[in-house]
Design a protein around this motif. Structure first.
Motif, mmCIF file in Angstrom:
data_model
loop_
_atom_site.group_PDB
_atom_site.id
_atom_site.type_symbol
_atom_site.label_atom_id
_atom_site.label_comp_id
_atom_site.label_asym_id
_atom_site.label_seq_id
_atom_site.Cartn_x
_atom_site.Cartn_y
_atom_site.Cartn_z
ATOM 1 N N SER A 209 0.849 -1.201 0.000
ATOM 2 C CA SER A 209 0.000 0.000 0.000
ATOM 3 C C SER A 209 0.879 1.243 0.000
ATOM 4 N N PRO A 210 1.525 1.541 -1.131
ATOM 5 C CA PRO A 210 2.421 2.704 -1.175
ATOM 6 C C PRO A 210 1.691 4.027 -1.066
ATOM 7 N N GLY A 211 0.379 4.042 -1.344
ATOM 8 C CA GLY A 211 -0.365 5.295 -1.290
ATOM 9 C C GLY A 211 -0.864 5.667 0.090
ATOM 10 N N THR A 212 -0.640 4.813 1.085
ATOM 11 C CA THR A 212 -1.087 5.089 2.450
ATOM 12 C C THR A 212 -0.034 5.895 3.202
ATOM 13 N N SER A 213 -0.473 6.816 4.031
ATOM 14 C CA SER A 213 0.455 7.614 4.834
ATOM 15 C C SER A 213 1.326 6.709 5.690
ATOM 16 N N VAL A 214 2.614 7.031 5.763
ATOM 17 C CA VAL A 214 3.522 6.274 6.622
ATOM 18 C C VAL A 214 3.545 6.915 7.992
ATOM 19 N N VAL A 215 3.908 6.133 9.005
ATOM 20 C CA VAL A 215 3.949 6.640 10.374
ATOM 21 C C VAL A 215 5.389 6.858 10.794
ATOM 22 N N ASN A 216 5.556 7.761 11.743
ATOM 23 C CA ASN A 216 6.868 8.083 12.280
ATOM 24 C C ASN A 216 6.999 7.442 13.652
ATOM 25 N N VAL A 217 7.949 6.507 13.789
ATOM 26 C CA VAL A 217 8.193 5.871 15.081
ATOM 27 C C VAL A 217 9.460 6.413 15.725
ATOM 28 N N GLY A 218 9.970 7.507 15.164
ATOM 29 C CA GLY A 218 11.090 8.212 15.769
ATOM 30 C C GLY A 218 10.588 9.478 16.421
ATOM 31 N N ASN A 219 11.221 10.593 16.120
ATOM 32 C CA ASN A 219 10.764 11.882 16.619
ATOM 33 C C ASN A 219 10.941 12.917 15.528
ATOM 34 N N GLU A 220 10.638 14.172 15.814
ATOM 35 C CA GLU A 220 10.691 15.203 14.790
ATOM 36 C C GLU A 220 12.112 15.444 14.297
ATOM 37 N N LYS A 221 13.080 15.428 15.211
ATOM 38 C CA LYS A 221 14.458 15.677 14.806
ATOM 39 C C LYS A 221 15.086 14.482 14.104
ATOM 40 N N LYS A 222 14.699 13.294 14.519
ATOM 41 C CA LYS A 222 15.256 12.085 13.918
ATOM 42 C C LYS A 222 14.110 11.130 13.596
ATOM 43 N N PRO A 223 13.405 11.410 12.491
ATOM 44 C CA PRO A 223 12.236 10.594 12.162
ATOM 45 C C PRO A 223 12.619 9.210 11.655
ATOM 46 N N THR A 224 11.718 8.275 11.868
ATOM 47 C CA THR A 224 11.855 6.914 11.359
ATOM 48 C C THR A 224 10.520 6.525 10.747
#
Length: 997
Positions: free
Chosen positions: A451-466
């Motif tokens: 599902s490449p069209g789905t928003s990805v989530v960030n499991v890091g933080n704003e300065k160092k996103p993952t």
């Protein structure tokens, strides 16, 4: 940036609170921590002697072990005088003891506590130094003893949601304070830090006994309870131990360097020794109530030990620990409802009781994060709302594992925010080996991506996103939802929470008991600490009080059946003069759906009013309908303000609203009650339309009741001979309530509201009110003296003399807040002395009423229904000191679950009522609700005071609306309305009426 950095134990997510265990700020925890918290810190109740009375009083202060308040370690525990009760004495009804919310950290302003190790001061029963007379506000009366148990009514056996606990003879508990530095970021990390402490602390090694976890109990905050005293350090021979414990997440390898940056220093200090049997015997004598807190705190921590080992343990935002068990159903929008249980330890004379109450909580659906996000989008959540909703959810990353093969866990900080918020896998990118790579390309090469069209989530933080695609994330179980439920979810939740009492009782004895280790040989349960808990619900003695006859016009009587009666063929006891009433319709659609149906309904309403009053006037000419479709709130305010100016001769106005929107309702009530002095009754358009198509007698009857009571009439009353059996004549009854703002309220609306209502004659039908606001969240009422004086002046105005007796019902105080009444009674005393200058002072009785408790009662015959209305319990789960009882005045209906009885406590009894008199009077008053034909759950004065506070909250909201238009105080030339925040009071035309109904 990387696709998944190895953050280790030092990782600090942007939202440290998570969702499974939301962070509760210390200030909020002190306010909200309630009776059911299994591990809440406990305030000690203090004991103080007053020079004027020479007697003991009780007040409360925050526990020395509460967060933010360091303990004061001592080698000596409190000294408990020997009790006159023998260890073998049974728990007679005269020595029962109750302590709901025994140690919630809700505090008073002025408290003093004796040092640990001090002896108890002389009780009020001592002959030494006692005064000959006691002033109205004598603090000694806080410990008013029960004169005797009631005997009126039919005797019935019931079951209570309590289990009897018995400590092993000679058993002791040792209480330690634990200080952790640096403080863990959130509840989850705090629990993990304490788990590592229990596994590795050298001072606990002798307590492990070949076990991985020692035989101790902790609250994961500051309290440690042991069965054996920790051996003193040999070098200093003291009871203060300190150790440094390395921190690492579950599933990861332990760091090699103990002095690494990811470590916590634990300092363990001895506080007190608790001899359970000695303390129970002493408290059973009726003295020493203030020192129950430390023992109950310790036992609550002990009882939390086994359920805290569950993987699905959850903690609500108010600090109460819940034990989820069974899924009840899906709520939609990625939420499910789970059956939970909360528990606390109570005292009942020489016995200990474990109180367990079922709860229903909404949890995030475990499983696929992708499915959860799709459900949320279908539910109407946009990108911003989705970003906020996902923040803090813990997930398992299904495409990765730790080095030891354990699942890799991460916390979502939100959606990807670059290049735009909600970027999908094709849009979001990161730098890998100096080359910018999209998340989609990375996962196609190494894993999979569907599902490449789905928003990805960030499991890091704003300065160092993952960034991780949601299809590779699995939502972990046991995470309570923190967002407010939608209307549809609320309706589904209401249906799922409806659990009949019999089913509730069975679930407590089976599911909750198993989770807590009741009636089992599980070594992790309470037996490990020498506690035996009976596997059966506690049997209690109750009585069913008779219902009074309700009197209407021409002295016609209605005899209630199961707490309700019918008004057909009856007229109001006294009809009000409401000449000059009309109606107004407000719509928000292009076409008025009620244009033809509203006149039909008004005709039905007028005919209903004629049935109840021979003097019912016809309505005046209808006002033009208003259409607020697309009209902002500040313009609605201006339009209605101008509209009300035309109602010069209108005394009563029926307003038909488009729906139940709170802002429009608040505007109407503010303008009508405060600015123009017009009584209003609001109804929804959908209900009017429904009643035209399918007429319903009770709907128009309810409106007629409100019209009559607002106009100064009397809907129903009790026979005077019935009242005189339990209360003297010329007695004024007062209801008092304080409500505090919600934690998220802004500064200009974060006001505490005080409502005081009082009867004006002996019919107990009209209850005018005084209202104030104060800028704090305290339960203590600042202007109570003036408010009581206002109510006495109103009685004097109506009767030509002041009342001989005053009976006060104080609502809104939990059982651990009774110390508030010390200051309030002084204000009441001053108000009475000022009003009765040169006259004999009245006799005053003060009672509290509380429904914020966890006690429930069930029939013993195996039926699934509730106890009968009129059921009173003053034994087995109640106190000898103070004098209290439970009363279930209301009856169940088709939508009833387990009914909650009201808990009444007699604080002061200057009138000299006996047990039967207090209970029967309180029950009788529950049949006098002005807008009901059934008994209500609490006495009307307490209920009315709550309605006053709720109405005042509308005034605060509406008074600030004119300032919402671009920050200015005007809307357009000639129609400007200056913003002026409401600070108390209503229009003078309404002051002596029941405008709040």
């Amino acid at each position: 940036m990387s696709a998944l950095p190895d953050r280790g134990a030092g990782h600090r997510p942007r939202n440290p609170g998570g969702r499974s265990q939301p962070v509760t700020p210390p200030e909020k925890a002190k306010r909200d921590r309630g009776p059911s918290s299994l591990s809440s810190p406990s305030p000690n109740a203090s004991v103080e002697r007053t020079p004027e009375a020479g007697r003991r009083i009780e007040s409360r202060r925050p526990d020395s072990l509460s967060p933010g308040s360091p303990a004061k370690p001592t080698k000596e525990g409190p000294s408990y005088p020997k009790s006159t009760a023998s260890k073998g004495s049974s728990s007679s009804s005269e020595s029962t003891f109750s302590s709901e919310e025994p140690y919630s950290a809700k505090t008073m302003d002025t408290e003093v506590s004796p040092p640990l190790g001090s002896s108890f001061p002389k009780t009020a029963g001592n002959s030494e130094g006692g005064p000959k007379s006691i002033p109205l506000s004598d603090p000694a009366l806080l410990e008013l003893s029960r004169p005797k148990h009631g005997s009126a009514g039919e005797k019935v056996k019931l079951l209570a949601n309590c289990f009897e606990m018995t400590p092993k003879p000679g058993s002791k508990l040792y209480h330690y304070h634990v200080d952790v530095t640096p403080e863990p970021q959130d509840a989850r990390q705090r629990k993990r830090a304490f788990d590592l402490f229990l596994q590795n602390a050298p001072c606990l090694s002798p307590l492990r006994r070949d076990r991985r976890v020692p035989i101790v109990a902790v609250d994961n905050r500051s309290t440690l309870i042991t069965m054996e005293r920790i051996k003193p350090r040999s070098d200093k021979d003291d009871d203060r131990h300190q150790c440094q414990i390395a921190y690492y997440e579950e599933g990861k390898e332990r760091p090699k360097k103990e002095q690494s940056i990811n470590s916590h220093t634990f300092t363990v200090s001895f506080v007190r020794e608790l001899d359970l049997q000695e303390m129970m015997n002493f408290l059973a004598s009726g003295a020493g109530r203030s020192h129950r807190g430390p023992m109950l705190q310790a036992l609550d921590v002990v009882m939390a030990r086994k359920p805290s080992m569950l993987t699905r343990i959850a903690k609500t935002t108010n600090g109460k620990r819940s034990i989820p068990t069974v899924e009840l159903g899906k709520l939609g929008g990625g939420l499910i409802a789970l059956q939970c249980y909360q528990a606390c330890v109570r005292m009942a004379g020489p016995r200990l009781l474990l109180n367990i109450s079922p709860r229903t909580a909404n949890f995030i659906q475990e499983g696929s994060l992708l499915k959860l996000m799709e459900d949320l989008k279908e539910g109407g959540k946009g990108v911003d709302q989705l970003h906020e909703y996902l923040e803090g959810i813990r997930v398992q990353l299904t495409h990765l594992t730790n080095n030891n093969g354990s699942p890799k866990i991460a916390t979502i900080s939100g959606l990807a925010s670059f290049p735009t918020l909600g970027a999908n896998a094709e849009q979001a990118s990161f730098s890998s080996r100096g080359e910018e790579t999209s998340v989609a390309k990375y996962f196609r090469q190494r894993y999979t991506l569907g599902s490449p069209g789905t928003s990805v989530v960030n499991v890091g933080n704003e300065k160092k996103p993952t960034y991780i695609p949601p299809e590779h994330c699995k939502v972990l179980p046991g995470q309570m939802a923190r967002n407010a439920l939608s209307l549809d979810q609320t309706r589904k939740m209401s249906g799922l929470t409806l659990q009949r009492p019999g089913i509730s009782a069975k679930s407590i004895t089976k599911k909750a008991a198993q989770a807590l280790g009741i009636g089992t040989d599980n070594l992790e349960g309470p037996k490990l600490f020498g506690l035996t808990i009976q596997p059966r619900l506690l049997e209690v003695r109750s009585r069913v009080l008779p219902a009074p006859s309700v009197q209407y016009g021409n002295k016609e009587l209605s005899n209630p059946i199961s707490g309700s009666w019918n008004m057909r063929a009856r007229q109001f006891h006294t009809s009000a003069d409401i000449n000059g009433w009309t109606y107004l319709s407000i719509q928000d659609t292009s076409k008025d759906p009620l244009s033809s149906k509203l006149p039909v309904f008004i005709d039905q309403l007028w005919k209903t009013m004629c049935d109840y009053s021979s003097e019912a006037p016809q309505p005046g000419p209808a006002r033009p309908s208003l259409n607020f479709k697309g009209v902002p709130h500040h313009k609605q305010f201006v339009i209605l303000n101008n509209f009300f100016k035309t109602f010069r001769d209108t005394k009563m106005l029926l307003v038909v609203l488009p729906d139940n929107r709170p802002t429009l309702y608040a505007i109407i009530k503010f303008l009508a009650d405060v600015k123009y002095g017009i009584h209003t009754v609001c109804v929804e358009a959908s209900k009017v339309q429904m009643r035209v198509e399918k007429p319903r007698y009770s709907f128009s009857r309810n409106i007629a009741q409100k019209f009559n009571i607002k106009g100064g009439g009397i809907n129903q009353c009790l026979q005077q001979e019935t009242l005189r059996k339990s209360i003297p004549d010329k007695t004024m009854i007062i209801g008092i309530e304080v409500t505090n703002p919600a934690p998220k309220d802004q500064a200009n609306t974060a006001l505490s509201i005080i409502g005081v209502v009082a009867s004006i004659n002996e019919k107990y039908a009209q209850w005018p009110a005084s209202i104030r606001v104060q800028g704090d969240r305290k339960k203590i009422i600042v202007d109570l003296k003036d408010m009581i004086a206002e109510r006495l002046k109103c009685w004097n105005k109506k009767n030509g003399q002041l009342p001989r007796m005053v009976l006060i019902y104080r609502h809104g105080l939990s059982d651990n807040q009774l110390g508030v009444l010390d200051r309030e009674r002084a204000a009441i005393d001053d108000a009475i002395k000022g009003s009765y200058s040169g006259q004999d002072l009245p006799k005053v009785t003060i009672m509290t009423v509380n429904k914020s408790h966890q006690i429930r009662f069930y029939p013993t015959d195996g039926t699934s229904g509730n106890p009968k209305n009129g059921t009173v319990v003053d034994q087995d789960v109640t106190s000898k000191v103070p004098w209290d009882f439970y009363l279930q005045a209301h009856a169940e209906n088709d939508k009833s679950g387990s009914l909650c009885p009201a808990h009444y406590t007699v604080i002061q009894d200057g009138i000299g009522l006996d047990a039967d008199g207090v209970q029967q009077l309180t029950h009788n008053l529950c049949y006098l609700s002005a807008r009901a034909t059934q008994a209500v759950s609490i006495v009307p004065p307490a209920r009315y005071a709550g309605l006053v506070c709720a109405r005042a909250r509308c005034y605060i909201q509406a008074s600030l609306i004119p300032s919402q238009e671009s920050g200015s105080g005007s809307v357009s030339a000639g129609t400007a309305v200056e913003p002026s925040q409401w600070t108390g009071g209503v229009h003078q035309e309404l002051q002596d009426s029941m405008w709040y109904i």
